[in-house]
Design a protein around this motif. Structure first.
Motif, PDB file in Angstrom:
ATOM      1  N   GLY A  24       0.822  -1.207   0.000  1.00  0.00           N
ATOM      2  CA  GLY A  24       0.000   0.000   0.000  1.00  0.00           C
ATOM      3  C   GLY A  24       0.855   1.255   0.000  1.00  0.00           C
ATOM      4  O   GLY A  24       0.601   2.206  -0.754  1.00  0.00           O
ATOM      5  N   THR A  43       0.991  -6.736  -2.667  1.00  0.00           N
ATOM      6  CA  THR A  43      -0.165  -7.043  -1.825  1.00  0.00           C
ATOM      7  C   THR A  43      -0.939  -8.234  -2.380  1.00  0.00           C
ATOM      8  O   THR A  43      -1.526  -8.992  -1.625  1.00  0.00           O
ATOM      9  CB  THR A  43      -1.119  -5.845  -1.731  1.00  0.00           C
ATOM     10  OG1 THR A  43      -1.671  -5.616  -3.014  1.00  0.00           O
ATOM     11  CG2 THR A  43      -0.423  -4.609  -1.265  1.00  0.00           C
TER      12      THR A  43
ATOM     13  N   THR B  12      -4.223  -0.675   4.481  1.00  0.00           N
ATOM     14  CA  THR B  12      -3.880  -0.806   3.064  1.00  0.00           C
ATOM     15  C   THR B  12      -4.988  -0.266   2.176  1.00  0.00           C
ATOM     16  O   THR B  12      -4.734   0.415   1.177  1.00  0.00           O
ATOM     17  CB  THR B  12      -3.629  -2.279   2.727  1.00  0.00           C
ATOM     18  OG1 THR B  12      -2.805  -2.833   3.731  1.00  0.00           O
ATOM     19  CG2 THR B  12      -2.962  -2.412   1.391  1.00  0.00           C
TER      20      THR B  12
END
Lengths: 115, 106, 168
Positions: A24, A43, B12
């Protein structure tokens, strides 16, 4: 056995979360769309893989583990396909990737201050 | 431990949302949306364990399918300007760079 | 025919594993669904060696652990570059030769490249793949052709090439 199991679960969940957050950060920090794809790739492989692995170890051998494995297989198949679709669409629309030399020029012109 | 993972995934997702809002080109936004979707799949899976209902995995599985189709559909629409038979529109956008810096969500 | 059987087997396995019920009604519905899907797939003419790569068999299964290990190593590399405060990246766009004889092999190679963090295949052309790499090292590693040879090896001894027959 029980302790070893939960250590593995802990370790994979936390490492997976760490990799997800790093990816991220990469998506936010890297300079252009092609490099950001690499951040998203982290990710999708390591983050998703380790988190799902941790859940599967926590679950043991049941039908639910099969669902976790199926989700993992599906992510592994679709993630390169959509990454490639983004890269290909960007490239064929004429967006040039920022290459090494461009980065060096930019860094020397404004002393490397980039967010 | 599921709480920690949930928080990390939410973090995230918020990073992806930030990229989605500032992303200079439309492709950054598509990339961020796709990443947000994959993280949603993980979030649903972990959330199922957090509140003790592993049945949520079925929803995660379906969401993974929808997310992929959605990304591909948006990219196809961007590139060809339609969802149908696109053989005649093949070269329409290749020289048109006006859709690169869109200036805002479309 | 072997492709249709393989498709039916895979569909039946997915049905059984996802539902987990073994009563007569659900098994019957599952069998009907599998039959219907195989019939539609046959009619759509998508049941072939590309959708059901049975000819690769064990070689395909042996490839995945190797790819997994490569992905873990690459992840570590890319993660280190991202969290480094100096951001030591050197993005490169290179053309990688692909020696696969079939389109399926080339697609597998391109997907393996994309799946490995740090390298993304941008465009697939006959005999070469345009690759964007996050660092020079990643690109150099691909230029050596380690992964290319692996993927070519799992293609197996198949005589005819179909690359370039269907552009796009």
């Amino acid at each position: 056995m029980e302790v070893a199991n939960s250590i593995i679960v802990w370790a994979s969940l936390l490492t997976g979360s760490l990799f997800a957050v790093i990816g991220g950060i990469g998506v936010l920090r890297l300079p252009d769309v092609y490099t950001r794809l690499h951040g998203a790739g982290i990710t999708d492989t390591m983050g998703a893989g380790l988190i799902l692995f941790g859940l599967a170890v926590h679950e043991g051998f049941t039908l639910i583990t099969v669902k976790l494995v199926l989700i993992f297989i599906f992510l592994i198949i679709t993630s390169p396909a959509s990454s490639n679709a983004v890269a290909n669409a960007a490239h064929s629309s004429g967006l040039r990737p920022m290459l090494d030399s461009d980065l060096k020029n930019k860094a020397s012109s404004n002393s490397g201050a980039r967010s | 431990m599921f709480t920690a993972t949930t928080i990390a995934i939410l973090l995230t997702m918020s990073l992806a949302i930030a990229r989605m809002c500032i992303g200079p080109t439309i492709y950054d936004r598509v990339l961020a949306v796709n990443m947000f979707g994959t993280k949603t799949v993980l979030l649903i899976a972990v959330l199922g364990y957090l509140i003790g209902r592993p049945d949520f995995l079925d929803i995660a599985l379906v969401y993974a399918l929808i997310n992929f189709i959605g990304t591909i559909a948006v990219l196809k629409f961007l590139r060809y300007g339609g969802f149908g038979d696109t053989h005649e529109m093949d070269t329409q956008d290749v020289d048109d760079k006006s859709n690169l810096s869109d200036g805002g969500p479309q | 025919m072997i492709h249709a059987a393989s498709l039916a087997l895979a569909l039946a396995a997915v049905w059984l594993l996802l539902s987990g019920h073994t009563d007569f009604l659900l098994l019957g519905l599952g069998a009907a669904s599998v039959f219907g899907v195989v019939l539609i797939a046959l009619r759509m003419d998508v049941v072939d060696h590309e959708g059901q790569p049975v000819h690769m068999g064990l070689r395909l299964i042996a490839y995945y652990p190797w790819l997994g290990w490569e992905i873990i190593k690459a992840n570590w590399d890319v993660a280190r570059q991202i969290i480094d405060p100096k951001l030591p990246i050197s993005p490169t766009l290179t053309s990688i030769k692909s020696t696969q004889r079939t389109e399926l092999g080339q697609v597998m190679f391109a997907n393996s490249i994309t799946l490995t963090p740090g390298t993304v295949s941008v465009r697939v052309l006959p005999g070469e793949i345009l690759v964007h790499a996050l660092s020079k090292n990643g690109a150099d590693d691909l230029v050596t052709g380690r992964m290319d040879r692996r993927v070519s090896a799992i293609e197996g001894p198949e005589p005819d090439s179909d690359i370039g027959k269907e552009p796009g």
